[in-house]
Every structure is written in structure tokens, then in C-alpha cells.
Scaffold this motif. Structure first.
Motif, PDB file in Angstrom:
ATOM      1  N   LEU A   1     -11.361  26.320 -20.085  1.00  0.00           N
ATOM      2  CA  LEU A   1     -10.571  25.487 -19.180  1.00  0.00           C
ATOM      3  C   LEU A   1     -11.348  24.247 -18.741  1.00  0.00           C
ATOM      4  O   LEU A   1     -10.782  23.149 -18.645  1.00  0.00           O
ATOM      5  N   ALA A   2     -12.630  24.411 -18.476  1.00  0.00           N
ATOM      6  CA  ALA A   2     -13.445  23.260 -18.078  1.00  0.00           C
ATOM      7  C   ALA A   2     -13.541  22.245 -19.211  1.00  0.00           C
ATOM      8  O   ALA A   2     -13.459  21.029 -18.982  1.00  0.00           O
ATOM      9  N   ARG A   3     -13.698  22.738 -20.434  1.00  0.00           N
ATOM     10  CA  ARG A   3     -13.775  21.845 -21.593  1.00  0.00           C
ATOM     11  C   ARG A   3     -12.452  21.131 -21.817  1.00  0.00           C
ATOM     12  O   ARG A   3     -12.419  19.925 -22.115  1.00  0.00           O
ATOM     13  N   ALA A   4     -11.348  21.854 -21.666  1.00  0.00           N
ATOM     14  CA  ALA A   4     -10.031  21.238 -21.835  1.00  0.00           C
ATOM     15  C   ALA A   4      -9.781  20.172 -20.772  1.00  0.00           C
ATOM     16  O   ALA A   4      -9.230  19.103 -21.055  1.00  0.00           O
ATOM     17  N   LEU A   5     -10.208  20.432 -19.551  1.00  0.00           N
ATOM     18  CA  LEU A   5     -10.055  19.453 -18.485  1.00  0.00           C
ATOM     19  C   LEU A   5     -10.882  18.206 -18.784  1.00  0.00           C
ATOM     20  O   LEU A   5     -10.433  17.074 -18.564  1.00  0.00           O
ATOM     21  N   GLU A   6     -12.076  18.410 -19.301  1.00  0.00           N
ATOM     22  CA  GLU A   6     -12.932  17.283 -19.683  1.00  0.00           C
ATOM     23  C   GLU A   6     -12.273  16.415 -20.751  1.00  0.00           C
ATOM     24  O   GLU A   6     -12.437  15.194 -20.756  1.00  0.00           O
ATOM     25  N   LYS A   7     -11.497  17.044 -21.643  1.00  0.00           N
ATOM     26  CA  LYS A   7     -10.833  16.333 -22.729  1.00  0.00           C
ATOM     27  C   LYS A   7      -9.441  15.825 -22.353  1.00  0.00           C
ATOM     28  O   LYS A   7      -8.725  15.302 -23.210  1.00  0.00           O
ATOM     29  N   GLY A   8      -9.064  15.980 -21.096  1.00  0.00           N
ATOM     30  CA  GLY A   8      -7.754  15.481 -20.666  1.00  0.00           C
ATOM     31  C   GLY A   8      -6.606  16.381 -21.045  1.00  0.00           C
ATOM     32  O   GLY A   8      -5.451  15.941 -21.102  1.00  0.00           O
ATOM     33  N   GLY A   9      -6.897  17.676 -21.318  1.00  0.00           N
ATOM     34  CA  GLY A   9      -5.858  18.617 -21.693  1.00  0.00           C
ATOM     35  C   GLY A   9      -5.538  18.561 -23.170  1.00  0.00           C
ATOM     36  O   GLY A   9      -6.280  17.979 -23.972  1.00  0.00           O
ATOM     37  N   SER A  10      -4.421  19.180 -23.543  1.00  0.00           N
ATOM     38  CA  SER A  10      -3.980  19.228 -24.932  1.00  0.00           C
ATOM     39  C   SER A  10      -2.623  18.542 -25.059  1.00  0.00           C
ATOM     40  O   SER A  10      -1.715  18.800 -24.267  1.00  0.00           O
ATOM     41  N   THR A  11      -2.501  17.683 -26.046  1.00  0.00           N
ATOM     42  CA  THR A  11      -1.218  17.052 -26.338  1.00  0.00           C
ATOM     43  C   THR A  11      -0.747  17.563 -27.693  1.00  0.00           C
ATOM     44  O   THR A  11      -1.257  17.156 -28.734  1.00  0.00           O
ATOM     45  N   LEU A  12       0.206  18.503 -27.660  1.00  0.00           N
ATOM     46  CA  LEU A  12       0.753  19.056 -28.893  1.00  0.00           C
ATOM     47  C   LEU A  12       2.042  18.348 -29.283  1.00  0.00           C
ATOM     48  O   LEU A  12       2.330  18.147 -30.444  1.00  0.00           O
ATOM     49  N   ARG A  13       2.845  17.973 -28.294  1.00  0.00           N
ATOM     50  CA  ARG A  13       4.092  17.273 -28.573  1.00  0.00           C
ATOM     51  C   ARG A  13       4.232  16.038 -27.686  1.00  0.00           C
ATOM     52  O   ARG A  13       4.164  14.925 -28.147  1.00  0.00           O
ATOM     53  N   ASP A  14       4.405  16.274 -26.379  1.00  0.00           N
ATOM     54  CA  ASP A  14       4.751  15.139 -25.543  1.00  0.00           C
ATOM     55  C   ASP A  14       3.982  15.057 -24.229  1.00  0.00           C
ATOM     56  O   ASP A  14       4.342  14.292 -23.351  1.00  0.00           O
ATOM     57  N   PHE A  15       2.899  15.842 -24.055  1.00  0.00           N
ATOM     58  CA  PHE A  15       2.185  15.752 -22.792  1.00  0.00           C
ATOM     59  C   PHE A  15       1.384  14.465 -22.685  1.00  0.00           C
ATOM     60  O   PHE A  15       0.733  14.029 -23.639  1.00  0.00           O
ATOM     61  N   SER A  16       1.426  13.871 -21.510  1.00  0.00           N
ATOM     62  CA  SER A  16       0.536  12.763 -21.157  1.00  0.00           C
ATOM     63  C   SER A  16       0.395  12.744 -19.648  1.00  0.00           C
ATOM     64  O   SER A  16       1.234  13.286 -18.929  1.00  0.00           O
ATOM     65  N   ASN A  17      -0.680  12.123 -19.156  1.00  0.00           N
ATOM     66  CA  ASN A  17      -0.880  12.095 -17.712  1.00  0.00           C
ATOM     67  C   ASN A  17      -0.065  10.978 -17.075  1.00  0.00           C
ATOM     68  O   ASN A  17       0.753  10.331 -17.728  1.00  0.00           O
ATOM     69  N   ALA A  18      -0.299  10.737 -15.774  1.00  0.00           N
ATOM     70  CA  ALA A  18       0.515   9.754 -15.054  1.00  0.00           C
ATOM     71  C   ALA A  18       0.218   8.321 -15.472  1.00  0.00           C
ATOM     72  O   ALA A  18       0.933   7.399 -15.081  1.00  0.00           O
ATOM     73  N   PHE A  19      -0.827   8.115 -16.278  1.00  0.00           N
ATOM     74  CA  PHE A  19      -1.086   6.807 -16.869  1.00  0.00           C
ATOM     75  C   PHE A  19      -0.414   6.666 -18.236  1.00  0.00           C
ATOM     76  O   PHE A  19      -0.456   5.598 -18.848  1.00  0.00           O
ATOM     77  N   GLY A  20       0.139   7.781 -18.758  1.00  0.00           N
ATOM     78  CA  GLY A  20       0.699   7.780 -20.101  1.00  0.00           C
ATOM     79  C   GLY A  20      -0.331   8.102 -21.166  1.00  0.00           C
ATOM     80  O   GLY A  20      -0.074   7.956 -22.362  1.00  0.00           O
TER      81      GLY A  20
END
Length: 271
Positions: A207-226
Motif C-alpha cells: 500500500l505504501a508503494r502504491a501510494l508513492e506511485k499515485g495508485g493504479s490506473t487500470l481503466r479510468d482512475f485519475s486524481n483531482a488534477f487529472g
């Protein structure tokens, strides 16, 4: 579905920018999973104090009350000074003095629910059964080991349930189990103390590594910056059916557990 790293990445991308903002309007699109629970105009004039996360929920603290947001299966949030006119899948706009927070959700499994506080029935219903946060000090090894011993279900299903430890969704459960060398079908109660300790550490590490990488984008995930995440590029087993294990070369297998895809290496995760 956005999991803990994606939700926390989303929070970090707009929490500072919306803190202190005054709500000027609330616009609703098509109905989401649950009703807002308050007339939109009742929120106008309130101030955003901050944004927290509990499991996969974002808690937008107001000077009176709290908005509980869930991204569902396909939801994402955007925050900007100006937003284009709402499109087909834009279902909630929180218009503030510092920008617009917009929920886009093609499948409409997400939700925005107002509660007077965390002790209000609406909040207790959504948050009351959640387990401990895996990236906080409360994720105690002894309590985790004891919790596993009380559950006979397959370990993958126990991790997904969220009542023992929260936020370990489908992607990261598969990855943590691989790192710990545990087959996802093994009964949680049969996991020895040493292996439970490895799993406890693996959950935190993944989980810490995934957070460092900004999560996982498999289809349509993006943060509030896009911005998209990159953890999926280094996944060891998830979504790699038939590809060689990065450790031993054995083809990765995929099975169904509770209608969810589970990925594992039959050699590295023998039992």
C-alpha cells in the motif's frame, strides 16, 4: 474500483486547495448510489474545514456536518477554479469560493452523503464496521494475527471484507499475498504466526508503494488534477494472467473468488 491508495492520492491532490473554502452552490446530476440526505441549498454558506480519509471514504469536514464521499466502481473527483459545463457522467458539483469539486461516475455506484457528524446514523451505517487503517500505528500485528484465527474464509476474501483491516482491495490483496507467499484460497485461520507477520508487513509495504506511485490506473482512475497512477506497471501478479512470474517464471494464474478476479503464482504461493 479505486482502493485505499487511489482514494488517498485523490485526497492529497485537492485537500489543501479546498480547505477554508465557502460553499456557494451544490449541483446534482443523475441519482447516485445513495441520496445526499439534505437539500442542496442547506449546504450553501458552510465552510470546508478539511478533508480526511477513512478506508475508501473521503470525509469533507464542514463547519457544521460532514460530506462522506465514495468513488464506487468508476468514480473520480476533479477540483479546479473553473469547470466546463457538466457532462453526461458528472453527478455532483460542490461549488466553492476556491474552486469546484466535481464527481464523475459513469456507473453511478459512487455516493455523496451528508451527516451531521460521525456519530450520526448515516455516518455510523457507512463507517461503523470498518477495520483498522493499515498505514497507521493502529494496525497491530497481534490483533491482526488473532483476527485471522477467528476467520475460516479464504484469506483473500477476509482481506476484501474490510472489517479486520480496511482498504486492502482486489489489486493490493493479490499483490500482498504474493509478497507474503500465501495462496489466496488458504483459510485465514490456517495461517501460521510467522506467515501472518509476513502478510502484515506485505500489506503495509504494498500500500505504501502504491501510494508513492499515485495508485493504479487500470481503466479510468485519475486524481483531482487529472493525473494517472503508475503502480500497475510494476504489479507482480495482478492482471498478469498467463505472463511469467517476475520471480520464478511460472505463468501467473487467475481464478474467481466471490466474482472477483484473483491472480497468483502457483509456484511462489504453493499454500
Amino acid at each position: 474500483m479505486p482502493e485505499l491508495p487511489e482514494v488517498e492520492t485523490t485526497r492529497l491532490s485537492f485537500a489543501d486547495r479546498i480547505a477554508g473554502a465557502r460553499i456557494e452552490a451544490v449541483r446534482l446530476g443523475k441519482p447516485l448510489r445513495w441520496p445526499l440526505g439534505v437539500k442542496p441549498e442547506k449546504l450553501v454558506g458552510r465552510t470546508v474545514r478539511g478533508v480526511r480519509r477513512r478506508g475508501k471514504y473521503l470525509l469533507v469536514d464542514l463547519d457544521a456536518g460532514v460530506l462522506l464521499m465514495h468513488l464506487g466502481m468508476s468514480g473520480s473527483l476533479r477540483f479546479d477554479r473553473a469547470m466546463p459545463e457538466a457532462a453526461l457522467h458528472d453527478h455532483f458539483d460542490l461549488v466553492t469560493s476556491q474552486g469546484v469539486l466535481r464527481l464523475n461516475d459513469p456507473r453511478r455506484f459512487g455516493a455523496v452523503v451528508f451527516a451531521e457528524g460521525e456519530s450520526a446514523p448515516e455516518a455510523v451505517k457507512l463507517l461503523g464496521g470498518l477495520g483498522v487503517e493499515p498505514l497507521e500505528e493502529g494496525f497491530d500485528l497481534a490483533a491482526f494475527q488473532a483476527g485471522l484465527k477467528r476467520r475460516k474464509a479464504p484469506i483473500k476474501q477476509v482481506l476484501l471484507a474490510g472489517d479486520l483491516v480496511v482498504g486492502v482491495g482486489n489489486i493490493y490483496a493479490s499483490e500482498a499475498l504474493f509478497l507474503a507467499g500465501i495462496r489466496p484460497t488458504l483459510s485465514a485461520a490456517k495461517i501460521s504466526r510467522p506467515r501472518a507477520a509476513r502478510l502484515h508487513a506485505a500489506i503495509k509495504e504494498v500500500l505504501a508503494r502504491a501510494l508513492e506511485k499515485g495508485g493504479s490506473t487500470l481503466r479510468d482512475f485519475s486524481n483531482a488534477f487529472g493525473e494517472t497512477g503508475y503502480f500497475q506497471l510494476e504489479a507482480m501478479v495482478y492482471d498478469r494472467k498467463g505472463e511469467p512470474c517476475r520471480v520464478c517464471g511460472t505463468p501467473i494464474r487467475m481464478i474467481r473468488q466471490g466474482q472477483r478476479a484473483t491472480f497468483f503464482c502457483p509456484h511462489c504461493q504453493k499454500s
